[in-house]
Design an enzyme around this catalytic site. Structure first.
Site, PDB file in Angstrom:
ATOM      1  N   GLY A  24       0.819  -1.208   0.000  1.00 43.62           N
ATOM      2  CA  GLY A  24       0.000   0.000   0.000  1.00 43.62           C
ATOM      3  C   GLY A  24       0.853   1.258   0.000  1.00 43.62           C
ATOM      4  N   GLY A  87      -4.914  -1.719   1.689  1.00 43.06           N
ATOM      5  CA  GLY A  87      -6.296  -1.957   2.079  1.00 43.06           C
ATOM      6  C   GLY A  87      -7.266  -1.231   1.175  1.00 43.06           C
ATOM      7  N   SER A 127      -7.643  -1.151  12.128  1.00 49.08           N
ATOM      8  CA  SER A 127      -8.492   0.045  12.123  1.00 49.08           C
ATOM      9  C   SER A 127      -9.244   0.128  13.444  1.00 49.08           C
ATOM     10  CB  SER A 127      -9.504  -0.036  10.966  1.00 49.08           C
ATOM     11  OG  SER A 127     -10.499   0.957  11.090  1.00 49.08           O
ATOM     12  N   TYR A 167     -16.002  -4.373   6.005  1.00 46.44           N
ATOM     13  CA  TYR A 167     -14.716  -3.743   6.341  1.00 46.44           C
ATOM     14  C   TYR A 167     -14.355  -4.018   7.796  1.00 46.44           C
ATOM     15  CZ  TYR A 167     -11.182  -0.089   6.976  1.00 46.44           C
ATOM     16  OH  TYR A 167     -10.026   0.593   7.264  1.00 46.44           O
ATOM     17  N   LYS A 171     -11.017  -6.230   9.193  1.00 46.47           N
ATOM     18  CA  LYS A 171     -10.026  -5.663  10.098  1.00 46.47           C
ATOM     19  C   LYS A 171     -10.050  -6.367  11.455  1.00 46.47           C
ATOM     20  CE  LYS A 171      -8.276  -2.401   7.442  1.00 46.47           C
ATOM     21  NZ  LYS A 171      -6.859  -2.414   7.022  1.00 46.47           N
TER      22      LYS A 171
END
Length: 273
Positions: A24, A87, A127, A167, A171
């Site tokens: 990323g 991500g 997160s 999501y 995570k």
């Protein structure tokens, strides 16, 4: 990203230059961390879909294999640190493929290179969403390493109108995997600290659409209350990843370190730590 020819001692000579791999790395937290480490004299091998040293789609088995092969080649058979930042945020199974399976594959696939490195360290970007409601079927499938089942569960969640849980579930599963793996023989037993961080709302290309929509932004603010300084910038997250993957970190492992302006404390109160 820094060219190998620029490898040098850090200012003050207190720490030798290291070789990092960051997924990323083309944008957001990954890019900010790569720039920070490069400026401190380290060599950074960046990976992303494009515009980095390694172009690989971590949502696919082929992309994960390509990452491991290219990392071994570019790193000369060794890495000193790995940071899994890649991500996506979409109401789609791809979020599980990249955020959970892609991140875990990055860490497990590159662990042999870390074992050959100097003062090896690893970190993943989870997160603050790990505190939000998750879909147990997605989480358990990830932890069972059953990608087909996890994708099917994510697709079912979207069809039920619970796409927002995809999501958080990805995570959440990543964070739980880190907690489990960190104390295993493969990581702690090999002297490799492994941690995750839990950012709050950070201004990145991924979060920009959400922050530009007043209605969605209000929902996000309620879900992630950040009383200390509000939204963060990627450059404010990079120092935490720098420390966790530095030789200075000798005993922090298996942690999800929140960098969220106080959101964790607001959401969970004083009964949890």
């Amino acid at each position: 990203m820094t060219d190998p020819s620029r490898r040098r001692q850090q200012r003050g000579g207190d720490q030798a230059a290291r070789t990092y791999l960051i997924t990323g790395a083309a944008s957001g937290i990954g890019r900010a961390t790569a720039r920070r480490l490069g400026a401190r004299g380290h060599r950074v091998i960046g990976a992303d879909l494009k515009d980095t040293d390694i172009s690989a789609d971590l949502g696919t088995a082929e992309g994960r294999a390509l990452l491991a092969e290219a990392a071994a080649d570019l790193g000369g058979g060794r890495l000193d640190a790995v940071i899994a930042c890649a991500g996506v945020a979409a109401y789609d199974p791809v979020t599980v493929r990249v955020n959970a399976f892609g991140a875990i594959a990055t860490l497990t696939g590159l662990r042999p290179l870390l074992a050959a490195g100097r003062d090896p360290r690893a970190a993943a970007v989870a997160s603050v969403a790990v505190l939000h409601p998750a879909d147990p079927a997605i989480v358990e499938a990830v932890l069972a390493d059953d990608e087909a089942a996890a994708v099917a569960a994510a697709r079912a969640a979207v069809e039920r109108g619970e796409g927002q849980r995809v999501y958080a579930s990805a995570k959440h599963a990543l964070a739980r995997w880190v907690r489990r793996a960190a104390v295993s023989d493969a990581w702690a037993g090999a002297g490799i600290p492994l941690n995750a961080i839990g950012p709050g709302i950070i201004r990145t290309p991924m979060s920009r659409p959400m922050l530009e929509d007043p209605e969605v932004r209000a929902i996000a603010d309620a879900a992630v209350p950040m009383p200390l300084h509000g939204y963060g910038e990627p450059e404010q997250v990079a120092p935490l990843l720098d420390f966790l993957t530095s030789p200075e970190n000798t005993h922090v492992t298996g942690q999800v370190v929140f960098i969220d302006g106080g959101a964790d404390a607001v959401l969970r109160g004083d009964a949890s730590w």
